[in-house]
Design a protein around this motif. Sequence first.
Motif, PDB file in Angstrom:
ATOM      1  N   GLU A  92      15.676  45.274  82.068  1.00  0.00           N
ATOM      2  CA  GLU A  92      15.591  46.526  82.842  1.00  0.00           C
ATOM      3  C   GLU A  92      14.324  47.295  82.503  1.00  0.00           C
ATOM      4  OE1 GLU A  92      19.173  48.702  82.287  1.00  0.00           O
ATOM      5  OE2 GLU A  92      18.900  48.964  80.125  1.00  0.00           O
ATOM      6  N   ASP A  93      13.913  47.261  81.237  1.00  0.00           N
ATOM      7  CA  ASP A  93      12.655  47.930  80.868  1.00  0.00           C
ATOM      8  C   ASP A  93      11.477  47.284  81.590  1.00  0.00           C
ATOM      9  OD1 ASP A  93      14.061  49.530  79.142  1.00  0.00           O
ATOM     10  OD2 ASP A  93      13.372  48.564  77.300  1.00  0.00           O
ATOM     11  N   THR A 135      16.743  45.718  75.593  1.00  0.00           N
ATOM     12  CA  THR A 135      16.937  46.110  77.000  1.00  0.00           C
ATOM     13  C   THR A 135      15.770  45.541  77.826  1.00  0.00           C
ATOM     14  OG1 THR A 135      15.856  48.208  76.390  1.00  0.00           O
ATOM     15  CG2 THR A 135      18.246  48.239  76.579  1.00  0.00           C
TER      16      THR A 135
END
Length: 311
Positions: free
Chosen positions: A245-246, A242
């Motif tokens: 978005e992280d 991820t």
Amino acid sequence: QLSHQQKISESPLSQFRGVYLPPALHPLNKTLVKGDKWKDVDSTQEKRRSFLHDFCKKYNSRKKLRTHLVHLVSRIYVEDRHKVLYCEVPKAGCSNWKRVLMVLNGLAASAHNISHDDVHYGKHLRKLDSYDLKGIYTRLNTYTKTIFVRDPIERLVSAFRDKFEHPNSYYHPVFGKAIIKKYRHDANEEALKTGSGVKFKEFIQYLLDSHRPVGMDIHWEQVSKLCYPCLISYDFIGKFETLEEDANYFLQLVGAPAELKFPKFKDRHSSDERTSAEVVRQYLKELSKEERQLTYDFYYLDYLMFNYTSP
């Protein structure tokens, strides 16, 4: 109960030696985060943090720290302007993270025009072990510490493809030659001379060998030994799965400029298919059942710490 000043003036090492770990989990400072769109990312983040903290509590309850502080922080990059510490895990987005740190630090206007060599060989970023003990200790206590990880065997396959399936003037002569010499019984002169063409099975034999003909390398070293996540309390745990978005949520947390977004591009061999679970499956087919199990065991701690399911 020592006063704060006394604590700082003592040798910082005495704070780290013989203490029972993990250190306390501090709440994330979210005052700079704007809007509701980060709610899911934030809740995932809190789960990862508490999972790692609980794991470390169990795992470390009887272990005392015997490692020198300077060694513990040797893979951590420092960005002083936004007070960020980033522990580098190769093959988990680290090239683009270093680009972002350079932009945050005012060393580049954009992450997109920084070359691979500039990122890895230009000495633009400082590491935490280059500061004196007080500098290390202060930053560990006051900066936002982040680590980005990846499914361990996927990371391993990615490192193998990058270093051994493409021309490489370091990994072939240094690792390739030694691996072929020890594990390939009918090696021809050309292979022994160049170290090119290492097979995945041979690479795994090297990895699992307690008498390796050549040492470990950060590209396949366990995260538990690169970043010591049970000894250093990371504030933010990102995952390669991820990544964007992280990373973009983390940039909000530390007050990065609004126009700075985590780069999407693949750093090298951009025409290659990304190392995915399906690609990993193909490579694991080359191994015996026992080799697969032993490879998983090698990364067992990383699988547990970061709550990855076994492949």
